[in-house]
Design a protein around this motif. Structure first.
Motif, PDB file in Angstrom:
ATOM      1  N   LEU A 179       0.856  -1.178   0.000  1.00  0.00           N
ATOM      2  CA  LEU A 179       0.000   0.000   0.000  1.00  0.00           C
ATOM      3  C   LEU A 179       0.895   1.233   0.000  1.00  0.00           C
ATOM      4  O   LEU A 179       1.767   1.373   0.857  1.00  0.00           O
ATOM      5  N   ILE A 180       0.674   2.107  -0.969  1.00  0.00           N
ATOM      6  CA  ILE A 180       1.507   3.303  -1.116  1.00  0.00           C
ATOM      7  C   ILE A 180       0.681   4.536  -0.772  1.00  0.00           C
ATOM      8  O   ILE A 180      -0.427   4.725  -1.282  1.00  0.00           O
ATOM      9  N   ILE A 181       1.214   5.342   0.113  1.00  0.00           N
ATOM     10  CA  ILE A 181       0.553   6.545   0.594  1.00  0.00           C
ATOM     11  C   ILE A 181       1.405   7.745   0.203  1.00  0.00           C
ATOM     12  O   ILE A 181       2.634   7.715   0.377  1.00  0.00           O
ATOM     13  N   MET A 182       0.781   8.774  -0.317  1.00  0.00           N
ATOM     14  CA  MET A 182       1.491  10.040  -0.506  1.00  0.00           C
ATOM     15  C   MET A 182       0.573  11.194  -0.135  1.00  0.00           C
ATOM     16  O   MET A 182      -0.582  11.247  -0.568  1.00  0.00           O
ATOM     17  N   ALA A 183       1.081  12.099   0.684  1.00  0.00           N
ATOM     18  CA  ALA A 183       0.323  13.295   1.042  1.00  0.00           C
ATOM     19  C   ALA A 183       0.264  14.215  -0.172  1.00  0.00           C
ATOM     20  O   ALA A 183       1.296  14.561  -0.746  1.00  0.00           O
ATOM     21  N   GLN A 184      -0.942  14.592  -0.570  1.00  0.00           N
ATOM     22  CA  GLN A 184      -1.071  15.488  -1.702  1.00  0.00           C
ATOM     23  C   GLN A 184      -0.384  16.814  -1.395  1.00  0.00           C
ATOM     24  O   GLN A 184      -0.285  17.234  -0.245  1.00  0.00           O
ATOM     25  N   ARG A 185       0.079  17.475  -2.423  1.00  0.00           N
ATOM     26  CA  ARG A 185       0.889  18.682  -2.251  1.00  0.00           C
ATOM     27  C   ARG A 185       0.229  19.694  -1.303  1.00  0.00           C
ATOM     28  O   ARG A 185      -0.963  19.980  -1.381  1.00  0.00           O
ATOM     29  N   GLY A 186       1.048  20.196  -0.404  1.00  0.00           N
ATOM     30  CA  GLY A 186       0.581  21.168   0.568  1.00  0.00           C
ATOM     31  C   GLY A 186       0.087  20.582   1.871  1.00  0.00           C
ATOM     32  O   GLY A 186      -0.217  21.325   2.810  1.00  0.00           O
ATOM     33  N   ASN A 187      -0.014  19.253   1.952  1.00  0.00           N
ATOM     34  CA  ASN A 187      -0.560  18.621   3.150  1.00  0.00           C
ATOM     35  C   ASN A 187       0.451  18.594   4.295  1.00  0.00           C
ATOM     36  O   ASN A 187       1.626  18.886   4.129  1.00  0.00           O
ATOM     37  N   LEU A 188      -0.083  18.192   5.452  1.00  0.00           N
ATOM     38  CA  LEU A 188       0.764  18.010   6.621  1.00  0.00           C
ATOM     39  C   LEU A 188       1.899  17.048   6.279  1.00  0.00           C
ATOM     40  O   LEU A 188       1.690  16.063   5.566  1.00  0.00           O
TER      41      LEU A 188
ATOM     42  N   VAL B  13      -7.864  20.402  15.564  1.00  0.00           N
ATOM     43  CA  VAL B  13      -6.423  20.132  15.589  1.00  0.00           C
ATOM     44  C   VAL B  13      -5.778  21.206  14.729  1.00  0.00           C
ATOM     45  O   VAL B  13      -5.780  21.125  13.494  1.00  0.00           O
ATOM     46  N   VAL B  14      -5.272  22.227  15.358  1.00  0.00           N
ATOM     47  CA  VAL B  14      -4.766  23.390  14.636  1.00  0.00           C
ATOM     48  C   VAL B  14      -3.547  23.005  13.796  1.00  0.00           C
ATOM     49  O   VAL B  14      -2.596  22.408  14.300  1.00  0.00           O
ATOM     50  N   GLY B  15      -3.612  23.311  12.514  1.00  0.00           N
ATOM     51  CA  GLY B  15      -2.500  23.044  11.615  1.00  0.00           C
ATOM     52  C   GLY B  15      -2.550  21.717  10.907  1.00  0.00           C
ATOM     53  O   GLY B  15      -1.667  21.409  10.103  1.00  0.00           O
ATOM     54  N   GLN B  16      -3.569  20.910  11.160  1.00  0.00           N
ATOM     55  CA  GLN B  16      -3.606  19.577  10.554  1.00  0.00           C
ATOM     56  C   GLN B  16      -4.125  19.594   9.125  1.00  0.00           C
ATOM     57  O   GLN B  16      -3.659  18.820   8.287  1.00  0.00           O
ATOM     58  N   THR B  17      -5.102  20.434   8.829  1.00  0.00           N
ATOM     59  CA  THR B  17      -5.727  20.447   7.512  1.00  0.00           C
ATOM     60  C   THR B  17      -5.054  21.478   6.611  1.00  0.00           C
ATOM     61  O   THR B  17      -4.820  22.621   7.028  1.00  0.00           O
ATOM     62  N   ALA B  18      -4.774  21.086   5.383  1.00  0.00           N
ATOM     63  CA  ALA B  18      -4.154  21.988   4.407  1.00  0.00           C
ATOM     64  C   ALA B  18      -5.245  22.806   3.719  1.00  0.00           C
ATOM     65  O   ALA B  18      -5.613  22.556   2.570  1.00  0.00           O
ATOM     66  N   HIS B  19      -5.762  23.798   4.444  1.00  0.00           N
ATOM     67  CA  HIS B  19      -6.821  24.628   3.874  1.00  0.00           C
ATOM     68  C   HIS B  19      -6.350  25.347   2.614  1.00  0.00           C
ATOM     69  O   HIS B  19      -7.164  25.695   1.753  1.00  0.00           O
ATOM     70  N   GLY B  20      -5.055  25.581   2.491  1.00  0.00           N
ATOM     71  CA  GLY B  20      -4.545  26.234   1.293  1.00  0.00           C
ATOM     72  C   GLY B  20      -4.806  25.415   0.052  1.00  0.00           C
ATOM     73  O   GLY B  20      -5.163  25.962  -1.009  1.00  0.00           O
ATOM     74  N   LEU B  21      -4.632  24.099   0.137  1.00  0.00           N
ATOM     75  CA  LEU B  21      -4.966  23.231  -0.995  1.00  0.00           C
ATOM     76  C   LEU B  21      -6.471  23.212  -1.220  1.00  0.00           C
ATOM     77  O   LEU B  21      -6.946  23.280  -2.363  1.00  0.00           O
ATOM     78  N   THR B  22      -7.238  23.138  -0.134  1.00  0.00           N
ATOM     79  CA  THR B  22      -8.694  23.137  -0.250  1.00  0.00           C
ATOM     80  C   THR B  22      -9.171  24.341  -1.049  1.00  0.00           C
ATOM     81  O   THR B  22      -9.940  24.212  -2.016  1.00  0.00           O
ATOM     82  N   GLU B  23      -8.733  25.528  -0.656  1.00  0.00           N
ATOM     83  CA  GLU B  23      -9.222  26.741  -1.295  1.00  0.00           C
ATOM     84  C   GLU B  23      -8.707  26.891  -2.723  1.00  0.00           C
ATOM     85  O   GLU B  23      -9.432  27.377  -3.602  1.00  0.00           O
TER      86      GLU B  23
END
Length: 547
Positions: free
Chosen positions: A162-171, A393-403
């Motif tokens: 199983l390969i996991i990669m955090a999408q750009r900008g994520n924690l 959880v402050v800082g966990q979500t990459a709102h910058g990618l969301t927006e």
């Protein structure tokens, strides 16, 4: 965060003294790969071992001659420690981790490089398949490594890596597009009216603060989009030396997976998508149809269960009455978050009620009882559900990618009037103040005027046409990505199999043993998955309160 700095490392260039060691390592790796056939697990292990032995490639960060823009550096995988997650994740103890280094903006010469955290989790089987599965998380902006326990418990790494990669900008990435400003706003939002002027002002102020901070740090917000995300995964496969892999994505991850299949089909053996968002229909008005479908399906399931129908005979009418009542006279009360802690002030109005249902904040079997309780002056179940968001959880979500994704791909082409019209079609007779805000995305048009990224709809709202075997999994109670939208995705996937799991909401596989079996069967035999367990499934019994 200090931990992030320890895990991610530096983007600085390395000394030339590593060249001879790298050359020797590359020769050893070439000899290993030429000796004969390997299983995919061996290929992945050999690739990572070789990357580790080779060491980092010299950075192209220095100024090029003659003042010309430096060429974009080729993607590369850099082995490193696994992220130090807040709660230990057992699967990471045996994983091989590191970072994929890619250009921030592939269309811009001289773009800086960014690093994306990745992990290869080995199969638990003694004889794993040669084709791993790569996971594409929802969100966008959700913390990817946090999903690993759900994936492992669902058997994703039982028969294959199983390969996991955090999408750009994520924690755990560099840069991390977290917005603590927004996290703090959402914690405060529970005590405000859902569409109140104060909530709007505080939200927009938080968005502006985050955008200005990220831009001042040199972040190219226009580069955080689904096209670049898809290219990152294509580069990961190449960097790891994997000839073929399977793809599994849910929610926004299904949008990303379909875009990846359309733009980078090479090396994709099979595609599984869960809680589907077809790219061609992902717009703000679309959110209303999904909300309507999921709620209607739940009400119909209650009506089909004799005990639920007898106890709660008029759920549609009751919900409409409560939305109207709360929008006219919001309730303000103190409620304790489900996880414990001191009670917090919460405001329940019509918009808050609708969005708690869409967010699955009250579990489906309890929804009829919760609506009935609310109608009889007992709002505690919904109040506690809203209080849950006071703990962020402050800082966990990459709102910058969301927006950046929302404002570049979902919002353009629609107006606030379009959102309101879609809301009226979905829930006739509900107050316009509730229907004017897209579910889960309040004030999004105003947010996007601040976020200010280019319109990417012509590149993104495109159907994926493919003959790659595909599995489409939906839950009938999904209020975020309605189950019927699977048909839209399936129309252009000529070798697709679709299944609907009754009584399940958003992200089906972790919630349904049957869906897990179907997915495992599909990954083993993409053109002939065993879907027999779906027949005869029914939703869990609804909670029946005594009269």
């Amino acid at each position: 965060m200090a931990e992030q700095g320890n895990n991610v490392g530096s983007l600085s260039s390395v000394r030339k003294s590593g060249r001879s060691a790298r050359t020797r390592a590359h020769r050893r790796c070439a000899r290993r790969r030429s000796r004969g056939a390997f299983t995919m697990a061996a290929v992945v292990a050999t690739t990572l071992a070789c990357l580790g032995a080779a060491g980092p490639i010299p950075s192209t960060a220095g100024s090029p001659p003659s003042g010309k823009p430096r060429p974009i550096a080729p993607p590369r995988f850099i082995p490193g420690p696994c992220p130090k997650t807040p709660q230990p994740i057992a699967a990471l103890s045996t994983a091989r981790c590191g970072f994929l280094e890619v250009p921030e903006n592939r269309a811009r010469p001289g773009s800086r490089t960014i690093r994306l955290a990745a992990a290869v989790i080995p199969a638990t089987s003694a004889k794993p398949s040669e084709h791993p599965v790569v996971f594409m998380a929802g969100g966008p902006g959700g913390e990817t490594f946090d999903d690993i326990p759900f994936l492992v418990d669902s058997g994703l790494n039982r028969d294959r890596a199983l390969i996991i990669m955090a999408q750009r900008g994520n924690l755990y990435d560099q840069p991390n597009l977290a917005c603590p400003e927004l996290d703090r706003f959402y914690a405060q939002y529970v005590g405000l009216g859902y569409d109140s002027p104060q909530a709007k002002r505080l939200l927009l102020d938080s968005v502006k603060e985050c955008r200005n901070r990220l831009a001042a740090d040199g972040t190219d917000l226009s580069a955080y989009n689904t096209t670049e995300n898809a290219a990152d995964f294509a580069d990961l496969r190449t960097a790891l030396g994997i000839p073929q892999w399977n793809v599994y994505g849910y929610s926004y991850g299904s949008d990303l997976a379909l875009t990846y299949l359309r733009k980078h089909p090479k090396g994709i053996r099979a595609l599984a998508i869960d809680s589907v968002t077809p790219p061609q229909i992902a717009t703000l008005p679309w959110t209303w149809s999904s909300a309507r479908e999921g709620i209607e399906n739940l009400f119909e399931a209650c009506a089909a269960e004799p005990a639920c129908k007898s106890r709660y005979p008029n759920l549609r009418r009751t919900l409409t009455e409560q939305v109207r009542r709360l929008e006219a006279q919001p309730l303000t009360l103190n409620a304790r978050p489900p996880g414990g802690g001191d009670p917090v002030k919460v405001v329940l109005d019509g918009g808050a009620l609708l969005n708690l249902l869409v967010a699955n904040a009250v579990k489906p079997p309890d929804v009829p009882a919760a609506i009935d309780e609310l109608a009889h002056g007992r709002p505690e179940r919904f109040a506690q559900a809203r209080a849950a968001d006071s703990v962020q959880v402050v800082g966990q979500t990459a709102h910058g990618l969301t927006e950046s994704v929302a404002c570049g791909e979902w919002v353009p082409g629609s107006t606030p009037s379009d959102v309101l019209k879609a809301g009226r079609r979905a829930f006739p007779g509900w107050p316009d103040t509730v229907l004017a805000q897209a579910p889960q995305l309040p004030f999004q048009h105003q947010v996007c005027r601040i976020w200010d990224v280019p319109d990417r709809t012509s590149a993104q709202r495109v159907a994926t046409v493919s003959a790659v075997p595909a599995l489409i999994i939906s839950g009938t109670f999904d209020t975020k990505t309605g189950a019927s939208w699977a048909r839209t995705a399936a129309r252009t996937l000529s070798r697709s199999t679709s299944v609907q799991i009754p009584g399940i909401g958003h992200w089906v596989v972790p919630q349904s043993p049957c869906a897990q079996r179907v997915l495992a069967s599909f990954l083993a035999r993409p053109t002939a998955p065993d879907t027999a367990c779906v027949a005869g499934l029914t939703p869990k019994p609804f909670t029946i309160n005594p009269k």
